[in-house]
Enzyme design. Sequence first.
Site: not given
Length: 461
Positions: A108, A247, A249, A251
């Site tokens: 992430s 960000d 990833d 989400d």
Amino acid sequence: MSNSPIRKYFGTDGIRGRVGVPPITPDFVMKLGWAAGRVLARDSGKAKPKVLIGKDTRVSGYMFESALEAGLSAAGVDIHLLGPMPTPGIAYLTRTFHAQAGIVISASHNPFDDNGIKFFSGSGTKLLDHVELEIERELDKPFECVTSRELGKAHRVVDAAGRYIEFCKSTVAAGIDLSGLKVVVDCAHGATYHIAPDVFEELGAEVIAIGNQPDGFNINEQVGATAPEMLQKAVLAHGAHVGIALDGDGDRLIMVDHDGRVLDGDELTYIIACHRQRLGRLSGTVVGTQMSNLGLEIALREQGFDFQRAKVGDRYIMEMLTANGWSIGGESSGHIICLDLTSTGDGIISSLQVLEAMVQTGRSLAELAVGMTKFPQRLVNVRLQQRIDVTRAPAVQKAVAEVEAILAAEGRVLLRPSGTEPLIRVMVEGRDERQVDELANFIANAVRAALDAPDIAGRAA
């Protein structure tokens, strides 16, 4: 005291850590793929279960993708490789491929030398607790490979990005045209680099992309939702109407208005909820977390909304939304869930809902945020030498009571043990910033003093 079994590996969002340090090693990840494959094969009842694997842009993703592929194949599971894909895109494709699971290789918003593995169920939601525990039990068993005839095959999905781009575009109202909007999109050198700019361009916006040149090492480095300074500068330099920061990833979402002001997840949740109400599409209560700004709660209630707080973590927001049939929830960090559109938090889709509100109302991002005033919020972390429930200490409780009496209905106090580090998080909110700072430090000092008390060892959590 909870009777839930203790997990060895899974946290609230999969398994995450420093690459090369157990459990984030190629041998463990191969066995994790094998263990997950065994559980999925048994639970699905299918002769040849199907699992999708996607990743962000970290250099270690290649290694872990190969390790997972080997482990799943050894368990007799077919693999569909998506390549670099946002986490919510993997959730979506897992549903549309009717796969038994989706696996995300990502850490992430963490730096490049971290990585992690998380799973989606066939419905595109996070795995149920009992499934994660089944996988952990399989991990304790000896590795056994199926026969050569039963080995899983691997396939490359060549149109994964295009499928997800079309899905994102489908979440805005028919006829929405972003022509006339100049948008700066910060992809954090992460998994959205080849997707997010195309989504906004195909809907008509003029797009300036930054953070869209991943090299395996620069993910989240001074860019993206956790570092919006570069986006602020780009919005002002280009005279853009709005900036969008995702960000690593994809989400999380943070946005910047035309004056360069950052709007966090609380403000964006407010905008989306209010627009849903205008359209008559808001379903039930809006959900935040214990850390959501008090200004959000007050603003929503002034607009006639109900508001409830879940534990910190988008997993718990999702649980509350699903259990009650509600549709909108979000975290200050930028995890925003539009459950009427998709099965998980999605930065691109959430940003599209904000842009739709701008287009349909003719108002700027700054104007849409009018009505919500964030309260000053101060967070102080007090490090622990061991996990102790210091919140029960009489001196700490007395300090909290004194602060709550001072703030009355104009503020809020929260003491929360960190779920990932040996910390007590002390949070104070109120209308006066200087007072909030003083009161947060007052409680933090009471916590530190209690930790030095001679009987502290007897109050283990």
